[in-house]
Design a protein around this motif. Structure first.
Motif, PDB file in Angstrom:
ATOM      1  N   PHE A  55     -14.325  27.858 -16.445  1.00  0.00           N
ATOM      2  CA  PHE A  55     -13.883  26.990 -15.354  1.00  0.00           C
ATOM      3  C   PHE A  55     -12.645  27.568 -14.671  1.00  0.00           C
ATOM      4  O   PHE A  55     -12.599  27.670 -13.437  1.00  0.00           O
ATOM      5  CB  PHE A  55     -13.575  25.591 -15.898  1.00  0.00           C
ATOM      6  N   PHE A  59     -12.193  29.052 -10.953  1.00  0.00           N
ATOM      7  CA  PHE A  59     -11.225  28.417 -10.059  1.00  0.00           C
ATOM      8  C   PHE A  59     -10.339  29.466  -9.375  1.00  0.00           C
ATOM      9  O   PHE A  59     -10.028  29.368  -8.187  1.00  0.00           O
ATOM     10  CB  PHE A  59     -10.369  27.442 -10.865  1.00  0.00           C
ATOM     11  N   TRP A 221     -17.120  24.368 -12.609  1.00  0.00           N
ATOM     12  CA  TRP A 221     -16.218  24.556 -11.460  1.00  0.00           C
ATOM     13  C   TRP A 221     -16.998  24.460 -10.152  1.00  0.00           C
ATOM     14  O   TRP A 221     -16.537  23.818  -9.192  1.00  0.00           O
ATOM     15  CB  TRP A 221     -15.513  25.909 -11.533  1.00  0.00           C
ATOM     16  N   SER A 222     -18.170  25.071 -10.092  1.00  0.00           N
ATOM     17  CA  SER A 222     -18.979  25.017  -8.878  1.00  0.00           C
ATOM     18  C   SER A 222     -19.365  23.583  -8.545  1.00  0.00           C
ATOM     19  O   SER A 222     -19.403  23.194  -7.373  1.00  0.00           O
ATOM     20  CB  SER A 222     -20.235  25.888  -9.048  1.00  0.00           C
ATOM     21  N   THR A 224     -17.607  20.962  -9.100  1.00  0.00           N
ATOM     22  CA  THR A 224     -16.463  20.208  -8.576  1.00  0.00           C
ATOM     23  C   THR A 224     -16.333  20.338  -7.065  1.00  0.00           C
ATOM     24  O   THR A 224     -15.654  19.536  -6.423  1.00  0.00           O
ATOM     25  CB  THR A 224     -15.134  20.691  -9.217  1.00  0.00           C
TER      26      THR A 224
END
Length: 366
Positions: A55, A59, A221-222, A224
């Motif tokens: 993550f 980011f 992460w993608s 989010t």
């Protein structure tokens, strides 16, 4: 997306749990059963590290590598090596002192080795962070560094992960499908290998365990970046915690639910703000999170020296335990402050300009 400081605090607590996990035999008489059960499953903190690492790396670097070139990829690899290798090398070299001193004082190395821990091939492969790529049979030398070795493999594959997600995952349901596929592959592999726990057979499964969970973190992460209502964040965050806690009390093998529930907790904590986020974002836990890499890599070395100097039996006093834990925190603070960050900056300063762009320039001048 909310402030991510709470993830640093959670990482610090997870590293602290690993410290206690590696002295569980000594602390068992002093903990009640429920709390000791948490310590006994401290190895799962490493799985949280892997997902969180994916993550955090995504980011910081995903958007930079969407359109990759040699220079960008070189700088990504350089920054990752500069971040993890200097401390790893320092602890690996320091570990040479342990077998030498044990032999000198006539101590039995089997009390700390658990096998062929101090092998020459293990040391050589550890120098190149390849000791847990399925080459060496046993966990060797600084045992916690096995996960750093597998993370190195995940870093090498990260540009490929970026390319894959960029071209096939343009919508949230595609990301969800890839995440589900990763978790399904994870479960199938562990079933096929006949393991009873996610922490079993590290030398054979450690790389797969790390890479797949790291990739899950990249997918989180993608996800989010999609539009989420706060309600979904609450459901994922608390739902992940509840499901994880309930299933831990059953006989269901942990690899069925650990990657999923930990991914849910991280995603849920990022897309909604809760009082728990504020708690993990306090200054003390942020400090613990900042020194967590030093805590993680140094605690095993410090433990072996504490055994040599202050422990002649298989039982430890409260004073020994407290002294050990405090020493880990103090030494880790100084390692982080005066070595870890300084060494990283030194490596970046020396090698930053030696990337493909400069090499091409030099060759064209000849």
């Amino acid at each position: 997306m909310h402030n991510l400081h709470h993830l640093t605090g959670i990482r610090g607590l997870a590293a602290f749990i690993v410290v206690f996990y590696h002295i569980e035999a000594y602390i068992a008489p002093y903990f009640n059963q429920k709390l000791f059960t948490i310590i006994q499953h401290g190895y799962l903190a490493v799985d949280f590290f892997f997902i969180l690492s994916g993550f955090v790396i995504a980011f910081n670097y995903f958007d930079r590598l969407v359109i990759p070139n040699k220079t960008k990829i070189y700088h990504f690899y350089l920054k990752r090596v500069a971040r993890i290798y200097p401390l790893h090398l320092l602890l690996l070299l320091a570990y040479l002192s342990v077998p030498i001193v044990y032999i000198f004082f006539g101590k039995d190395l089997s009390t700390i080795s658990g096998g062929n821990k101090f092998s020459i091939d293990g040391f050589v492969f550890s120098l190149f962070l390849m000791q847990s790529w399925g080459i060496v049979e046993n966990l060797t030398w600084n045992v916690p560094s096995w996960s750093i070795s597998t993370e190195m493999m995940a870093y090498l594959l990260f540009p490929l992960m970026v390319t894959l997600l960029t071209y096939i995952c343009k919508k949230w349901h595609a990301l969800g499908a890839v995440s589900a596929l990763l978790i399904a592959c994870f479960i199938i592999i562990f079933i096929f290998k006949g393991t009873a726990s996610i922490g079993d057979n590290i030398q054979a499964l450690g790389v797969l365990r790390c890479v797949l969970e790291f990739f899950c973190g990249v997918c989180v992460w993608s996800l989010t970046k999609c539009q989420w209502k706060n309600f979904y964040g609450i459901v994922m965050f608390y739902g992940g915690i509840i499901v994880f806690s309930l299933l831990m009390t059953t006989t269901i093998d942990d690899y069925y639910f650990v990657p999923l529930t930990m991914s849910m907790v991280i995603l849920g904590s990022v897309i909604h703000k809760s009082p728990i986020n504020n708690f993990f974002g306090n200054r003390s836990l942020i400090w613990l999170g900042n020194i967590s890499y030093s805590v993680y890599l140094s605690h095993y070395f410090i433990r072996d020296w504490f055994k040599l100097l202050f422990l002649d039996t298989n039982e430890a006093s409260i004073l020994w335990i407290v002294s050990y834990v405090v020493s880990v925190l103090i030494i880790s603070h100084f390692l982080y402050t005066y070595y870890e960050m300084a060494a990283k900056n030194k490596v970046l300063g020396v090698f930053h300009d030696l990337g493909p762009r400069r090499l091409v320039t030099k060759s064209s001048e000849k």
